[in-house]
Structures are given as structure tokens and as C-alpha cells.
Enzyme design. Structure first.
Site, short mmCIF file in Angstrom:
data_model
loop_
_atom_site.label_atom_id
_atom_site.label_comp_id
_atom_site.label_asym_id
_atom_site.label_seq_id
_atom_site.Cartn_x
_atom_site.Cartn_y
_atom_site.Cartn_z
N ASP A 96 0.84 -1.18 0.00
CA ASP A 96 0.00 0.00 0.00
C ASP A 96 0.89 1.25 0.00
O ASP A 96 1.74 1.40 0.88
CB ASP A 96 -0.89 -0.03 1.25
CG ASP A 96 -2.09 0.88 1.10
OD1 ASP A 96 -2.35 1.36 -0.02
OD2 ASP A 96 -2.76 1.12 2.12
N TYR B 263 1.24 5.67 -0.58
CA TYR B 263 0.83 6.87 0.17
C TYR B 263 1.00 8.02 -0.82
O TYR B 263 1.63 9.01 -0.53
CB TYR B 263 1.81 6.98 1.35
CG TYR B 263 1.44 7.87 2.52
CD1 TYR B 263 0.26 7.70 3.22
CD2 TYR B 263 2.35 8.82 2.97
CE1 TYR B 263 -0.01 8.49 4.33
CE2 TYR B 263 2.08 9.60 4.08
CZ TYR B 263 0.89 9.43 4.76
OH TYR B 263 0.64 10.20 5.87
N ARG C 103 1.01 16.38 13.22
CA ARG C 103 2.18 17.25 13.36
C ARG C 103 1.85 18.60 12.72
O ARG C 103 2.30 18.89 11.61
CB ARG C 103 3.40 16.66 12.62
CG ARG C 103 3.89 15.31 13.10
CD ARG C 103 5.00 14.77 12.17
NE ARG C 103 4.52 14.64 10.79
CZ ARG C 103 3.91 13.56 10.32
NH1 ARG C 103 3.74 12.51 11.07
NH2 ARG C 103 3.48 13.54 9.07
N GLU D 122 -10.62 3.98 3.78
CA GLU D 122 -9.73 4.78 2.94
C GLU D 122 -10.05 4.42 1.49
O GLU D 122 -10.01 3.26 1.11
CB GLU D 122 -8.25 4.51 3.25
CG GLU D 122 -7.82 5.06 4.61
CD GLU D 122 -6.30 5.05 4.82
OE1 GLU D 122 -5.59 4.32 4.10
OE2 GLU D 122 -5.84 5.79 5.72
N ASP E 59 -9.20 0.43 2.17
CA ASP E 59 -8.21 0.06 3.18
C ASP E 59 -8.76 0.47 4.55
O ASP E 59 -8.35 1.47 5.13
CB ASP E 59 -6.90 0.81 2.85
CG ASP E 59 -5.80 0.52 3.85
OD1 ASP E 59 -5.79 -0.57 4.41
OD2 ASP E 59 -4.96 1.42 4.06
N ARG F 250 -8.51 3.94 13.56
CA ARG F 250 -7.61 5.07 13.84
C ARG F 250 -7.07 5.07 15.26
O ARG F 250 -5.96 5.56 15.50
CB ARG F 250 -8.32 6.39 13.56
CG ARG F 250 -8.80 6.57 12.13
CD ARG F 250 -7.68 6.49 11.12
NE ARG F 250 -8.16 6.70 9.76
CZ ARG F 250 -7.44 6.48 8.67
NH1 ARG F 250 -6.17 6.03 8.77
NH2 ARG F 250 -7.94 6.68 7.47
N GLN G 223 -4.42 2.43 15.37
CA GLN G 223 -3.29 2.93 14.57
C GLN G 223 -2.44 3.95 15.33
O GLN G 223 -1.21 3.86 15.35
CB GLN G 223 -3.83 3.56 13.27
CG GLN G 223 -2.76 3.98 12.28
CD GLN G 223 -3.35 4.49 10.96
OE1 GLN G 223 -4.57 4.49 10.77
NE2 GLN G 223 -2.49 4.92 10.05
N TYR H 34 1.48 2.53 15.86
CA TYR H 34 2.23 2.68 14.61
C TYR H 34 3.68 3.11 14.75
O TYR H 34 4.46 2.99 13.79
CB TYR H 34 1.47 3.59 13.63
CG TYR H 34 1.85 5.04 13.68
CD1 TYR H 34 1.43 5.84 14.73
CD2 TYR H 34 2.63 5.61 12.68
CE1 TYR H 34 1.76 7.17 14.78
CE2 TYR H 34 2.98 6.94 12.74
CZ TYR H 34 2.54 7.72 13.79
OH TYR H 34 2.89 9.04 13.84
N LYS I 107 -4.91 -2.04 10.38
CA LYS I 107 -5.33 -2.17 8.98
C LYS I 107 -5.47 -3.62 8.50
O LYS I 107 -6.18 -3.87 7.53
CB LYS I 107 -4.36 -1.42 8.08
CG LYS I 107 -4.47 0.10 8.20
CD LYS I 107 -3.39 0.81 7.41
CE LYS I 107 -3.52 2.31 7.49
NZ LYS I 107 -4.45 2.87 6.48
N THR J 259 -9.27 -5.72 4.09
CA THR J 259 -9.13 -4.78 2.98
C THR J 259 -10.08 -5.26 1.90
O THR J 259 -10.01 -6.42 1.49
CB THR J 259 -7.68 -4.80 2.43
OG1 THR J 259 -6.77 -4.53 3.50
CG2 THR J 259 -7.49 -3.77 1.32
N THR K 108 -4.70 6.46 0.13
CA THR K 108 -5.92 7.24 0.06
C THR K 108 -5.85 8.32 -1.02
O THR K 108 -4.88 9.07 -1.09
CB THR K 108 -6.18 7.93 1.42
OG1 THR K 108 -6.13 6.93 2.43
CG2 THR K 108 -7.53 8.62 1.44
N GLU L 165 -9.82 12.60 7.59
CA GLU L 165 -9.59 13.91 6.96
C GLU L 165 -10.87 14.73 6.87
O GLU L 165 -10.88 15.92 7.20
CB GLU L 165 -9.02 13.73 5.55
CG GLU L 165 -7.68 13.04 5.52
CD GLU L 165 -7.37 12.51 4.13
OE1 GLU L 165 -7.00 13.31 3.25
OE2 GLU L 165 -7.53 11.29 3.91
#
Lengths: 439, 439
Positions: free
Chosen positions: A139, A141, A155, A211, A245, A249, A252, A256, A265, A269, A372, A386
Site C-alpha cells: 500500500d 501513500y 504534526r 480509505e 483500506d 484510527r 493505529q 504505529y 489495517k 481490505t 488514500t 480527513e
């Protein structure tokens, strides 16, 4: 090499399968996506089919009836297999030959000679299965908008990491838990820790998300130690599908660091059943995403002129939601977002070339997904994380229900299609999954 | 459930295969590890063998000769398969039945009735292959000493992340590039960026490393959505092997944020050919690692009394190096490190229970690896990254050569063995790989 447009893309081409001539069908004769199905009323093994309107052309029966006789014997054998792997392994010349043969077989003026009832099956009479045996699943990104949206949440001062514009970031996903559209999704359990808690607890995920991604299947693979140069990368791609996907959250966020997502995840899927071949997408190729002024150019191993000018795909992807309450009220599903796959920072060829650049071997049937697909605009974000700003700005459904993340009974429906003036619509069908809780 | 010691573990048991009675052999009659081999002089397909001294018992031939007739027909069929998957799928009862049958077949007093020349093959006459078809490969991070050592290099103030003592951290690795011992390892190319460089460049990894790990194969799997409780976890484990998780540290440092290692590791993973069954390891079971005072207890889904008291394995692992210069000078390999697998923070059962706790399905033949096995003591670090403090304190070889990371021509040899007063040594054989550069 991206193939030229040919007679199989002619928008005036019509099929003797009437439903394939409807303007809004995903599966006109110009598409011809491949999948694997099993008749509900039969104990036959799985077989390969081609979506045409609301029907499926049964390729095993076509081979038996001698309708693919013009194709080489090995290709006919691959069409009669129980999954797409043998066909995928034969490469893009074989895909093209099959496409031309299918187009001729299904066009309006061929019907008189065909045993229609025998070789067609109604979509409603079959179960659609995974199209291929998937060895490894990777997968990516590849949407800079997604990476930035997510980065901002975690961040705020430093949303995009310094490697992003150089490296097509990816991780290995789980092949065993890839399921076909329609499979129910169990809300996973796992370790979650709220910011105000001192220790994690184990229980059902409270922040379940989807996702919206685009996947692509490896056709011919490469040997270990032999990278695929970007100039040849598309020859190793068989076709595309839609990928959900699913992501927990809360699990995760806690698990992670430092090795990436794992249990958040790998519980499921979902992929759409129809593989749209690269040959069908030829009219919709477009230039790769234009990097904003100041962004570094791709390193040489990730650059080719052809890829820069035609490496993109003008594919629209959508996410729809149907809650249990909406279903009970007889309502239609509600569109959550819409984005363009042409906005991805990295092309398919760049992802594939990068993946093999260290000598990693890709095998026929391997699935690579884009990550995504989110765009720059409001309403183009491909995940609830998001869209709702991590649940802080819930979406309101037509029933008045609110959603920060997914509730039990919610069905997520992914759709994708290519539309262009002067060409027939090429659709991807649907990728569906309903969330359940099991105690 | 951990099985009791039985007659097959009797240290006084001797075999009619003389080399199996040598004190230092890895493969006495008390071990009986399983693997897959192909005779060099034959075009036969691969077959299952049992290591016994310096010989291999050919299970297909044993079945043909009726020597396993006391076993159920399905188990005999599994013994005559081309890889271990069918046998793995039959579960721990079948493993135990096979072990007892093999022990009886190979013990000193059985020879008179056997066609020895037919059923044994010399190890030097075969090629050892991958023991199983591996669907998914998962790599854990179960040594707290390794996690701390690595953390110190990257985050001196905060070496161990807050989730470590709660979560058996893991990521998905690449199944396609798992290779058997002896396969040459191409030094991978990739993006690397030195701290003083403003942009990355693409080229051969300058910081190639090994990781000494212990792997374990899934026997019977679980269905998607059905977690394996920790009390049953060991029943789903078939056996163990050694794993070298080759790692390109420069590629890793640049690519790994935010989704974890990818091209830094998926160019190759080497595994040892012989799978030592859990049944063979019974005498060497020990308590799980004692968590230091103040560490949180495992969450309930990761705790069982049995696992706490017998979940560990007293297995010593070693890394040896043979440089090209040493090889030319006719020197022996040089021991770089030695560690105990009993020092891992998480047990096999905890790793497996965690992996499936969200419903993720494990399949027969899946490989789970422990992550680098490092201990608390000097000289017990399972990677050069740790041993040389990221290359800053190079190791000196007997030739005077220095190593911060691996050089071309270096052969890395992993060894593992269980030794205990009153029991026969149970060895894992070797896991070998030599680094090459290809231009």
C-alpha cells in the site's frame, strides 16, 4: 509504453447485450473488465468472466464453445482458469489480443452466430470473488494532499515529512485478509489509549474509518535482484480496481511507532471485483501530476518522458455511505467525497519502478494500492479522518445522524469511473462493505 | 498447551544413523526437524525430508516403502507432498504422531528391517529449499534490548517508545523475497541521504546489515474475524527456524517515516532450511522473560499462566562472519555475537495471539519472526547497527579488517541450538548468505 487508441475504444461501438448500451452503465463494450465469479445455483469451481452491461460473459464457456478459437491455445487455457493469475502472467500483448477478440465477440453484429443463453449469466445470479490469488499486497501513500491532511492532524507544524517528495512511501499490507466487495467487516478489537488515559485498554475500535484507494495488479513479474526500469513499468501492470483500506484510527495511533500500521489495517481490505485493464483506460491517460514550483524533480530512476506526459489516469473516485437508519428508511446512499486520481503525486509506473528498484521481486497477481486518494478541494478527502478532522467536525447524513467515524451498520460504497467527451464511460463498478460488531 | 517430555526426548536414545549420535551434531534423533530438498542429480520435484546427523530421511520414499503405514492415510499423503504446508495444516496432534513414528523408525534397533540406501540421502547431495509456501510474513520487534539499543541511536533521550511494553510491535514484511539459506544477497540500491546532504541520491546501500531473528511457522490457521486466544496459541505453531532480516540502514533511515521499513528490508530475507518442531523443543521450555519491577503486566488478552511459566524457549543464537579475505586465507568464520532467545520481552504465544486479536487471519505456512534477538550483555547484540554503534565503533576481524557494516563478499552465518544438562542438543543448523554487488 502506453498503447494507442484503437477500434475497441470507438464510442459508437454497440453491443448485442442491450444493457451495455445504456449511457450510464459502468460496463459498455469499450470497457470489458475481467473478474472471477461463481454461479449461486452451481457447485462449479470459480471461473473468469467479463462484465458487459448487467451481464457477465463466461469465458470458460466461450472457450468450450470455440468462440475464442482465434486466440493462441495457451491464452484460451488462461481464459478457462479459476482465477486471473494465468492470464495476468501472459503480459500485455495477451491482454490486448483478448480485448480485441472480446470486443468482436460482443459487438452488435455478432449475435446471430452466438448461443447467448449459454455464455451469458446475469450479475444477480452470481457471487463475485477475488479476481486473483494475491501473493503480496503493498500500500502506497501517493496523494500529497492525503499525506498533508493527515500530517497536519498529527504534526501541525510539520505536516509533510522531508522524504515525501523524493520517495513513493509505502508499506507492506496483509494479503490474507483481502476480501471481495460485499464481505461484512467486523469492527476490530485492539489496544486503544485516549490521550487522557495513562494506559491502554483492549476493546472494540471506537474510531473505525475507510480509505478510498485505487489498486493495480501486477501482470508479468520480475526476478529477485532485477529491478523494473520505469520505461517498462506499465508493461508489468495488468489492470486496476478500487480498494477500501479499512483503518482503525485509535489502534493505529497507539501502535504505529516505530514500524508503521499493523493491526489497525490488517483486519480487512476490500477490493472491487472487476479489474479494468490498462488497455481499457487508454483514452483517459493524462499527464502526471504537475509538481508545484519549487518541488524537486523525481530522481532519474523515477522519471521517464512518457510517464510525465501520459502516466496519469483521469479517473474520478467517490465514496458513498448508507447507514442502517437510511437503509431502513429506504433512502439512497449519500455521497461523502469525490476526488480525481489524476491528482496523485506519484504515477503507477513510479510506484512500480520504485518498489522493484532494490531488486524486490513482484509476482503475478500481487496487488499494489495507491494509498488514500484525496484532492486539494473541500469534499475530496478520501477518509473520515480527513473529512471530519479526526471526528471533531462530524458529517451530517440526510437522516440527521452524525458521523465522525463509522457506526455499526454503515455500508461504505466506493465508485470509480472515467468520463471524457467523445468516449464511452468506463466504470469500475462498486466496492462495498458493511460494518458489523460481533461480541 | 505445552506437551510433556516423552520417550522421543530420552537423551540415551541412539540412531542407526551413526552421524546422528555424535555429541555435537545439530540433528540427533531427539530433534527430527523437517525441511524440503531436491537431489542435485535428479529432476524429481521437491520432497520433504528429516535431518538426521549428516543425512536426510526422504519421507516420500518412506511412504512408498510403507514405513509410515501406522500413520493415518492423510498424514502419509502430507509426508509425500512437495512442501510442508499440508503437514503444517494438520495440527499438533499430527506433528506428534509423525515425531513418534520417525523416532521409532530411526532408533538404533530398527535398522535391520530397513532399505537404508533407498531412504537416506546425504546432505551434500541435495539442495535445501524453502520449507513451505509462505503466504504472509510478519516481523515483530520482541527484544526490548534491541528496541532500546536502536532507540538510543535515533532518540537518545527517549529510546523506548511508550507503547513498547504494551504492544508486541510488528510490521508486515515481504513474502516474495524470502529465500533459502545459501542464496546470494545482492546489495540493494535505493535512496540514501547523508545528514550533510540536502537531497538524497540513488545508489548502492553503503550501510548493509543483518538481523539475527527466530522465525516460527503457522500450523493450523484461523478464520478471518476469529482471534486465537493466547491459551490456544501454541497449538497453531508448527515449528521454528532462523531468520536473517537483511537491512539497508541508509535506505531505512531515509524511507521509514511515517509508514515503517519497506525497500530497506524487502530485497531479501534468508531463512534456515530446517524447521524444528515445537515437539522437539519441549525440554527447553522456560518461563517467559521476567519483566523488570515497574513494567506493566501484559494486558489480559496477552496473558496466560501457562505462557508465563513455560512460554519461553532457552535457545542460544549466534552470528558468525566469514569475509572474502578470511575465506581466501582458509580461515574459519568469526563469532560476532551470541544471545538467548529466552530474553525476549514477548513470547511466541503472545505474538501470535496479538496478531490475530483484531480478527486478522493467519494461514498455514505463514511466517512470523521475532525481530532481532539482542540481549542485555555486551556481545549479545543481533545486528551490526547495535554492535558497532551505527558503524562508529567498527569490529575488527581476525584478518585485521574492520567492519562497521557488511562488505561485499562477507558471508553471514546464523546458528542456533538448545543445550541442557540431561538432554541431547537440539540444533537449528545454519542460515547463510553472502553479500554480492552487481553493477
Amino acid at each position: 509504453m502506453i498503447r494507442p487508441i484503437d477500434a475497441t475504444h470507438d464510442p459508437n461501438l454497440r453491443s448485442w447485450v442491450e444493457s451495455a448500451n445504456q449511457k450510464d452503465t459502468d460496463f459498455p463494450i469499450q470497457n470489458l473488465p475481467l473478474g472471477v465469479f461463481r454461479r449461486r445455483d452451481s457447485i462449479d469451481s470459480s471461473r473468469i468472466g467479463v462484465a458487459i452491461g448487467d451481464r457477465i460473459l463466461d469465458l470458460s464457456l466461450c472457450v468450450e464453445a470455440g468462440l475464442l478459437e482465434e486466440l493462441p491455445g495457451k491464452l484460451q487455457e488462461a481464459c478457462a482458469a479459476t482465477n486471473l493469475n494465468p492470464l495476468m502472467a501472459m503480459g500485455s500483448e495477451a491482454s490486448l489480443a483478448l480485448r480485441r477478440c472480446l470486443s468482436a465477440l460482443l459487438r452488435y453484429d455478432t449475435q446471430k452466430s452466438l448461443p447467448e443463453r449459454e455464455i451469458l449469466v446475469s450479475m444477480s445470479d452470481v457471487e463475485l470473488l477475488l479476481p486473483a490469488e494475491i501473493g503480496d499486497y503493498t500500500d502506497f501513500y501517493a496523494s500529497i494532499f492525503h499525506a498533508t491532511n493527515v500530517g497536519k492532524l498529527f504534526r501541525p507544524d510539520n505536516p509533510l515529512l522531508p522524504n515525501y517528495k523524493y520517495v513513493p512511501i509505502a508499506y507492506h499490507g496483509r494479503a490474507s485478509s483481502i476480501v471481495p466487495s460485499g464481505t461484512f467487516i467486523n469492527r476490530p478489537k485492539g489496544q486503544r489509549k485516549r490521550p487522557d488515559e495513562t494506559a491502554p485498554s483492549f476493546g472494540s475500535s471506537r474510531l473505525l474509518d475507510y480509505e478510498m484507494e485505487v489498486g493495480f495488479f501486477v501482470g508479468t513479474g520480475n526476478k529477485l535482484g532485477q529491478p523494473i526500469p520505469i520505461d517498462n513499468a506499465e508493461e508489468h501492470i495488468f489492470g486496476l480496481c478500487l480498494v477500501n483500506d479499512w483503518s482503525a484510527r485509535d489502534i493505529q495511533a497507539w501502535e504505529y511507532q516505530p514500524l508503521g500500521p499493523f493491526l489497525a489495517k490488517n483486519f480487512a481490505t476490500t477490493i472491487s471485483p472487476w479489474v479494468v485493464t490498462l488497455e481499457a483506460l487508454v483514452p483517459f491517460r493524462c499527464s502526471a501530476f504537475s509538481r508545484p514550483q519549487g518541488d524537486p524533480p523525481p530522481l532519474p530512476y523515477l522519471f521517464s518522458r512518457q510517464d510525465a506526459s501520459l502516466g496519469g489516469i483521469d479517473l474520478t473516485v467517490e465514496v458513498w455511505l448508507l447507514s442502517a437508519q437510511m437503509r431502513e428508511a429506504g433512502m439512497e446512499s449519500f455521497c461523502l467525497s469525490r476526488a480525481s486520481f489524476a491528482q496523485m503525486y506519484w504515477t503507477l509506473a513510479q510506484m512500480l519502478a520504485h518498489h522493484s528498484s532494490n531488486g524486490c521481486n513482484l509476482r503475478t497477481g500481487d496487488l499494489l494500492a495507491s494509498g488514500t486518494v484525496s484532492g486539494a478541494e473541500e469534499g475530496s478527502q478520501g477518509s473520515l479522518l480527513e473529512l471530519t478532522q479526526r471526528g471533531s467536525q462530524p458529517i451530517q447524513l440526510p437522516t440527521g445522524e452524525k458521523r465522525g467515524f463509522l457506526s455499526d451498520g454503515d455500508e461504505v460504497i466506493l465508485r470509480g469511473y472515467c468520463e471524457k467527451e467523445g468516449y464511452a464511460r468506463v466504470g469500475f463498478g462498486e466496492c462495498r462493505g458493511t460494518v458489523l460488531s460481533v461480541e
